[in-house]
Design an enzyme around this catalytic site. Structure first.
Site, PDB file in Angstrom:
ATOM      1  N   GLU A   1       0.792  -1.225   0.000  1.00 25.36           N
ATOM      2  CA  GLU A   1       0.000   0.000   0.000  1.00 25.36           C
ATOM      3  C   GLU A   1       0.831   1.286   0.000  1.00 25.36           C
ATOM      4  O   GLU A   1       0.411   2.281  -0.565  1.00 25.36           O
ATOM      5  CB  GLU A   1      -0.918   0.016   1.234  1.00 25.36           C
TER       6      GLU A   1
ATOM      7  N   SER B   1     -29.098 -28.726  52.084  1.00 21.58           N
ATOM      8  CA  SER B   1     -28.229 -28.908  53.256  1.00 21.58           C
ATOM      9  C   SER B   1     -26.853 -28.305  53.075  1.00 21.58           C
ATOM     10  O   SER B   1     -25.978 -28.518  53.915  1.00 21.58           O
ATOM     11  CB  SER B   1     -28.047 -30.398  53.526  1.00 21.58           C
TER      12      SER B   1
END
Ligand code: ZN
Ligand code: ZN
Length: 777
Positions: free
Chosen positions: A91, A351
């Protein structure tokens, strides 16, 4: 030298050549700064995808950005260096050298436009592309000039690396995929640091025409372009020929990979409370994966019993970091309310709170593991708890009561310890619902009559693995450990661990009874009232794991219980992460000591106690009174009549030891027709009974003075003899009613110093009084 230089520029034309450009440059620079001040270029706020990371920084979960894009930020140092190289090559080869605009490219583009009459985009630097990505504008000359100016500004305010990072994060990759990270994950299921050169080449190509070159739309065209650029990179020797050849040979077949969604419940939970876009969690991806895989297979078994869901938390005991978090078996399973977070859902613990009570009571000196208590039906002001199996054992040790998870001893212990004190301690240990509802809670709390979460219960059990210190669970990597409270002493934590490690227990699933692959852990189950929840929480020195099973709708299932449905998954997970653990086990702590006790009572033995066992205790705290499992009575030769001091004959009596039994145990033995050695009936010829028929107070002597040690909490005992047929007596202290008791029952009271009138009235209203004096020494 200086003279020569001055003489050199003293030539007028040379001075012009050198000065003017410098002046123009300086002037332009000031104009640039001025415009930059007037029209500042603020980098627009980019809406990122919120990303949740595991503890090793791999992706756990990502969310769409506010504008519905997969735009996942990545830092330059998190991508393979080849990617940066390829982008700059393709680029903007002078990226690191130009000020945002490449003057040569601009000239070439202008020249091309004039000579060929068409616009080319070759003039765009990476910086200019970033400007366009941040602030899209139509492609006009005016826009182009503005774009160039913006690029200069961007370069003035950001450094090259920042610009490049913005670039790779904003590039379009088709659809709503933006940035190389989302693209790597979505197209290749790879982290950007793991990309191959072929994949890098594709990522540099796609943004040129993201919709036409999407791998899912046009894989052949993409492959052509990929190879074109690979060959070009090869010709310019950007990568070695061998690497290029490998890349050209890399097959490419498109597959769409969903963006990972691990630990979704935790991710949503943390996303809601964290403003930052990158959330670093404590989740261990390998453990999370194992838990998810095991649970997905396991839930199928549950569903054949109409038990729809489960939740799991795995906590590292050394760091209190949560390493796995499973809110439900499947987040997307709408039919099973999969989106409900079972880790935070409020449920009844059954429990599962009992070990906390036993630990607290041990610290209070109320119990030791071998202490014997009664397990018979009892009525606590109208509350009549039943055992899970609806049977009673008469006498049990504390350790049996806990490992068998008996309800009556637990309720009795809570009654003695105090509901408020228990709930206050749980509230401090992070139980939020209990904290805000404690005024409403009664004795049933210990059997699950309250609301807790899997998170809270797992935190509680992690405290047993941490010498009783409750620490808030950590979910975020950089969070500091936070100590919530001390649940119990290190000694109590060890004693509870010791009891919960036992294997003679009803909550060991049947098929595990003989299994060799039983993990060494301390664990406890819970089954809520109505069988709506099955729990199992276990720990060793490395990990605490909590498992919940049930239905989010809350309907009960007859088969559901913690032992058969939650325990197997708990064991499976412990076995699956075994390789990550060491074999350390808990050792008795320095605050703990051991002693011989009588096995009949669990108290220090008296001379008559023959069966002695070793028991843990807390010196100075645990009960120290001598065993009273037998008591001496005066009886006739054939043990059919007992005597009191008032009626004992001068000769012909014997002293016999009889077991001391609390009245509720005598009542239960009689009801169940269990034989026991009972004290014979009292002498019917006893003068004190015969004279008036009124009860005789036998435990104290009329007119006597009782010396009480001021510093010890000593009690006086009230006991009486009554005529046959009397079922109740009423005790009064200084004419104030004190207690109702059965005729054989021993009643105790804490006296103050002074004179006491003690009265005993039977159920036919016959009364006797006596006066004693209490002196403190
Ligand atoms: Zn004894
Ligand atoms: Zn008598």
């Amino acid at each position: 030298m200086k003279i020569r230089f001055i003489s050199f520029i003293s030539h007028k034309w040379l001075r012009l050549i050198l000065l003017w450009p410098a002046l123009v440059f300086l002037l332009s620079f000031f104009v640039f700064l001025l415009i930059d001040r007037i029209f500042p270029f603020r980098v627009p706020e980019v809406s990122w995808s919120k990303v949740v990371y595991a503890s090793d920084s791999t992706l756990l979960h990502a969310f769409l950005s506010k504008d519905d894009k997969w735009r996942i930020p990545v830092r330059l140092d998190e991508i393979t260096p080849g990617l940066e190289k390829a982008f700059i090559f393709k680029e903007d080869r002078l990226f690191y050298y130009h000020p945002g605009v490449n003057p040569f490219s601009v000239c070439r583009a202008v020249f091309n436009n004039i000579t060929k009459g068409r616009r080319t985009s070759g003039a765009s630097t990476i910086t200019m592309q970033v400007v366009r990505l941040l602030d899209p504008a139509p492609r006009t000359y005016k826009a182009k000039i503005r774009e160039m100016f913006r690029s200069l500004q961007l370069e003035w305010h950001l450094d090259k690396k920042e610009i490049l990072q913005l670039y790779i994060n904003l590039l379009p990759y088709g659809g709503n995929i933006e940035g190389v990270k989302a693209a790597s994950l979505y197209y290749f299921a790879e982290e950007p640091r793991e990309l191959s050169l072929a994949q890098i080449a594709m990522l540099t190509v796609i943004p040129n025409d993201p919709n036409a070159l999407r791998p899912d739309e046009n894989a052949d065209l993409l492959r052509l372009k990929r190879d074109f650029w690979l060959k070009k990179m090869g010709r310019k020797a950007l990568f070695s020929p061998a690497v290029i050849a490998d890349a050209l040979n890399e097959p490419f077949s498109f597959q769409r990979y969903p963006i990972v969604r691990k630990a979704p419940h935790l991710s949503y939970r943390l996303k809601k409370i964290n403003a930052v876009s990158e959330i670093y969690t404590t989740i261990n991806p390998s453990i999370q994966h194992r838990v998810e895989t095991l649970s997905a297979a396991y839930v199928r078994r549950l569903r054949s019993f109409q038990i729809g869901n489960l939740a799991v938390v795995v906590v590292n005991n050394r760091t209190t970091e949560v390493e796995a978090y499973l809110g439900s078996a499947g987040f997307d399973e709408d039919a099973w309310q999969g989106q409900v977070d079972g880790v935070q859902a409020l449920r009844s613990p059954g429990s599962a709170l009992k070990p906390a009570l036993y630990a607290m009571a041990f610290d209070q000196g109320l119990i030791t593991p071998k202490m014997v208590v009664t397990d018979v039906p009892q009525n606590f002001s109208g509350y009549r708890p039943e055992n899970y199996d609806e049977t009673y054992r008469g006498k049990v040790s504390i350790e049996q009561a806990l490992s068998l998870s008996l309800n009556v001893p637990a309720v009795e212990l809570l009654n003695t310890y105090g509901v408020d004190r228990f709930n206050n301690k749980l509230a401090k240990s992070g139980f939020r619902w209990i904290a805000s509802n404690k005024v409403k809670l009664g004795l049933s709390t210990i059997l699950g009559g309250c609301g807790t979460t899997l998170e809270e219960l797992t935190t509680l059990y992690a405290a047993f693995a941490n010498e009783g210190i409750v620490q808030k669970l950590k979910y975020l990597k950089n969070e500091n450990s936070e100590v919530a409270d001390t649940l119990c002493s290190p000694g109590a934590a060890f004693v509870i661990t010791d009891i919960l490690t036992r294997l003679q227990r009803p909550d060991l699933p049947n098929h595990y009874q003989m299994a060799a692959n039983l993990p060494k852990i301390a664990w406890k189950t819970g089954t809520s009232y109505g069988r709506r929840d099955g729990w199992a929480v276990g720990y060793n020195s490395n990990y605490t794991i909590g498992v919940w099973t049930g239905n989010f709708q809350g309907n009960g299932v007859p088969e559901l219980n913690g032992a058969e449905f939650a325990v197997p998954l708990l064991f499976n997970i412990f076995n699956a992460i075994q390789s990550l653990q060491n074999d350390d086990w808990f050792a008795p702590t320095p605050d703990l000591d051991y002693r011989l006790v009588c096995s009949e009572s669990g108290l220090p033995p008296d001379t008559f106690c023959v069966n002695r066992v070793i028991d843990y205790f807390l010196p100075g705290i645990s009960p120290s009174m001598r065993c009273n499992h037998l008591e001496k009575h005066f009886v006739n030769q054939n043990q059919t009549i007992s005597y009191c001091r008032n009626c004992i004959p001068e000769k012909g009596y014997r002293e016999v030891m009889y077991p001391f039994l609390p009245p509720e145990l005598i009542a239960w033995y009689s009801e169940m027709q269990i034989p026991f050695k009972a004290v014979p009936e009292h002498n019917p010829e006893c003068p004190s009974v015969k004279a008036t028929g009124a009860p005789t107070i036998t435990s104290l002597t009329d007119g006597a003075e009782y010396l009480i040690f001021n510093n010890r909490k000593q009690q006086l005992m009230l006991a009486c003899n009554t005529e046959n047929g009397v079922t109740k007596v009423y005790w009064y202290l200084n004419d104030k009613f004190y207690k109702t008791a059965s005729p054989n029952e021993k009643v105790f009271f804490f006296p103050d110093a002074g004179n006491y009138k003690i009265s005993c009235t039977d159920d036919r209203g016959r009364n006797s009084d006596m006066w004693v004096r209490v002196t403190f020494i």
